[in-house]
Structures are given as structure tokens and as C-alpha cells.
Design a protein around this motif. Structure first.
Motif, mmCIF file in Angstrom:
data_model
loop_
_atom_site.group_PDB
_atom_site.id
_atom_site.type_symbol
_atom_site.label_atom_id
_atom_site.label_comp_id
_atom_site.label_asym_id
_atom_site.label_seq_id
_atom_site.Cartn_x
_atom_site.Cartn_y
_atom_site.Cartn_z
ATOM 1 N N VAL A 57 13.664 19.627 -7.582
ATOM 2 C CA VAL A 57 13.270 19.831 -8.972
ATOM 3 C C VAL A 57 11.809 20.264 -9.020
ATOM 4 N N THR A 58 11.359 20.687 -10.192
ATOM 5 C CA THR A 58 9.959 21.032 -10.401
ATOM 6 C C THR A 58 9.275 19.875 -11.112
ATOM 7 N N VAL A 59 8.194 19.377 -10.537
ATOM 8 C CA VAL A 59 7.464 18.247 -11.105
ATOM 9 C C VAL A 59 6.316 18.770 -11.956
ATOM 10 N N ASP A 60 6.246 18.308 -13.208
ATOM 11 C CA ASP A 60 5.171 18.705 -14.112
ATOM 12 C C ASP A 60 3.952 17.794 -13.969
ATOM 13 N N ASN A 61 4.192 16.481 -13.869
ATOM 14 C CA ASN A 61 3.092 15.531 -13.931
ATOM 15 C C ASN A 61 3.428 14.285 -13.119
ATOM 16 N N VAL A 62 2.411 13.699 -12.484
ATOM 17 C CA VAL A 62 2.568 12.441 -11.762
ATOM 18 C C VAL A 62 1.476 11.488 -12.233
ATOM 19 N N THR A 63 1.868 10.290 -12.642
ATOM 20 C CA THR A 63 0.929 9.249 -13.037
ATOM 21 C C THR A 63 1.177 8.048 -12.137
ATOM 22 N N THR A 64 0.110 7.495 -11.559
ATOM 23 C CA THR A 64 0.270 6.346 -10.666
ATOM 24 C C THR A 64 -0.491 5.150 -11.206
ATOM 25 N N LEU A 65 -0.040 3.960 -10.810
ATOM 26 C CA LEU A 65 -0.758 2.738 -11.128
ATOM 27 C C LEU A 65 -0.464 1.692 -10.071
ATOM 28 N N ASN A 66 -1.455 0.851 -9.833
ATOM 29 C CA ASN A 66 -1.310 -0.239 -8.876
ATOM 30 C C ASN A 66 -0.870 -1.485 -9.627
ATOM 31 N N VAL A 67 0.185 -2.127 -9.133
ATOM 32 C CA VAL A 67 0.726 -3.328 -9.753
ATOM 33 C C VAL A 67 0.273 -4.521 -8.935
ATOM 34 N N LYS A 68 -0.364 -5.463 -9.600
ATOM 35 C CA LYS A 68 -0.860 -6.658 -8.927
ATOM 36 C C LYS A 68 0.293 -7.632 -8.712
ATOM 37 N N GLY A 69 0.384 -8.199 -7.514
ATOM 38 C CA GLY A 69 1.447 -9.149 -7.208
ATOM 39 C C GLY A 69 1.279 -10.440 -7.985
ATOM 40 N N LYS A 70 2.384 -11.045 -8.383
ATOM 41 C CA LYS A 70 2.341 -12.260 -9.187
ATOM 42 C C LYS A 70 2.153 -13.488 -8.310
ATOM 43 N N LYS B 41 3.253 -17.187 -7.468
ATOM 44 C CA LYS B 41 4.468 -17.980 -7.631
ATOM 45 C C LYS B 41 4.204 -19.402 -7.152
ATOM 46 N N ARG B 42 4.653 -20.363 -7.924
ATOM 47 C CA ARG B 42 4.494 -21.767 -7.561
ATOM 48 C C ARG B 42 5.801 -22.264 -6.952
ATOM 49 N N THR B 43 5.723 -22.807 -5.756
ATOM 50 C CA THR B 43 6.903 -23.339 -5.081
ATOM 51 C C THR B 43 6.667 -24.813 -4.770
ATOM 52 N N ALA B 44 7.647 -25.452 -4.157
ATOM 53 C CA ALA B 44 7.514 -26.861 -3.796
ATOM 54 C C ALA B 44 6.444 -27.060 -2.722
ATOM 55 N N ARG B 45 6.192 -26.024 -1.928
ATOM 56 C CA ARG B 45 5.209 -26.128 -0.851
ATOM 57 C C ARG B 45 3.812 -25.667 -1.268
ATOM 58 N N GLY B 46 3.636 -25.267 -2.504
ATOM 59 C CA GLY B 46 2.336 -24.813 -2.970
ATOM 60 C C GLY B 46 2.441 -23.492 -3.701
ATOM 61 N N VAL B 47 1.353 -22.760 -3.701
ATOM 62 C CA VAL B 47 1.302 -21.491 -4.419
ATOM 63 C C VAL B 47 1.377 -20.345 -3.421
ATOM 64 N N SER B 48 2.233 -19.377 -3.701
ATOM 65 C CA SER B 48 2.306 -18.177 -2.879
ATOM 66 C C SER B 48 2.090 -16.975 -3.791
ATOM 67 N N ARG B 49 1.953 -15.833 -3.188
ATOM 68 C CA ARG B 49 1.680 -14.631 -3.966
ATOM 69 C C ARG B 49 2.548 -13.481 -3.487
ATOM 70 N N LYS B 50 3.137 -12.751 -4.435
ATOM 71 C CA LYS B 50 3.904 -11.555 -4.107
ATOM 72 C C LYS B 50 2.940 -10.446 -3.704
ATOM 73 N N LYS B 51 3.442 -9.457 -2.981
ATOM 74 C CA LYS B 51 2.600 -8.362 -2.520
ATOM 75 C C LYS B 51 2.250 -7.413 -3.665
ATOM 76 N N ASN B 52 1.062 -6.818 -3.575
ATOM 77 C CA ASN B 52 0.682 -5.753 -4.493
ATOM 78 C C ASN B 52 1.489 -4.506 -4.134
ATOM 79 N N TRP B 53 1.769 -3.649 -5.125
ATOM 80 C CA TRP B 53 2.517 -2.432 -4.860
ATOM 81 C C TRP B 53 2.075 -1.337 -5.816
ATOM 82 N N LYS B 54 2.503 -0.140 -5.531
ATOM 83 C CA LYS B 54 2.093 1.020 -6.310
ATOM 84 C C LYS B 54 3.308 1.644 -6.975
#
Length: 98
Positions: free
Chosen positions: A52-65, A67-80
Motif C-alpha cells: 500500500v501507499t503510506v501517507d503519514n506515520v505517527t509514533t508514540l512511546n507507551v510507558k509500561g504500567k 503491577k502489584r503482585t503478592a511478591r511485590g511491585v513489578s513493571r511491564k515493559k515500555n513499548w512503542k
């Protein structure tokens, strides 16, 4: 861009309520992409893989959340995330990818 890099830029399609509404209204699709991918690489990858022909690309970085578990706090990975707008009258076929 070499072929190996081309196949590692796009990680997976990103489906959400916002992306589905944008797809219907403005021919825009969402992808989870490699964290070091540039807009030019994303554009070339989509054009090559989907034909296909691409007109526009917009990107953003998503910060990982945090998460609280029984063993403590963990964090999901950041992604784009990338929103890709294709030319009028064209669409991406995710089922046709093999």
C-alpha cells in the motif's frame, strides 16, 4: 533497508477501540513496533509488506504500567506504538499475511 530489519520493525498489529474507529473514519491503522524504529523504517516496512501507499506515520512511546503482585511491585515493559495512515481507497489485509 535490509530485509532482516524490514521484518523486525513491525512487531504486531495493535487493536483497540480507538484504532478501530480511526480505521473506519480516516484509513489509519495501529502497530506495535520496535523501540528503535524510525518513522521512515515503519513507512517502508508497511509499504513493502502490505503493498500500500503510506501517507503519514505517527509514533508514540507507551510507558509500561506498574503491577502489584503478592511478591511485590513489578513493571511491564515500555513499548512503542505507531499509527499509520494509508492512501484513500486502500486498506490493510491482516488475514492475507503469511
Amino acid at each position: 533497508m535490509n530485509q532482516e530489519r524490514l521484518f523486525t520493525v513491525l512487531v504486531e498489529p495493535h487493536f483497540s477501540e480507538k484504532v478501530s474507529i480511526q480505521g473506519e473514519l480516516s484509513n489509519q491503522y495501529g502497530f506495535k513496533v520496535a523501540r528503535d524504529a524510525s518513522k521512515a523504517e515503519i513507512k517502508e516496512a508497511v509499504e513493502t509488506l502490505f503493498g500500500v501507499t503510506v501517507d503519514n506515520v505517527t509514533t508514540l512511546n507507551v510507558k509500561g504500567k506498574n503491577k502489584r503482585t503478592a511478591r511485590g511491585v513489578s513493571r511491564k515493559k515500555n513499548w512503542k506504538k505507531a499509527y499509520v495512515r494509508v492512501a484513500q481507497g486502500q486498506e490493510l489485509d491482516f488475514m492475507g499475511m503469511d
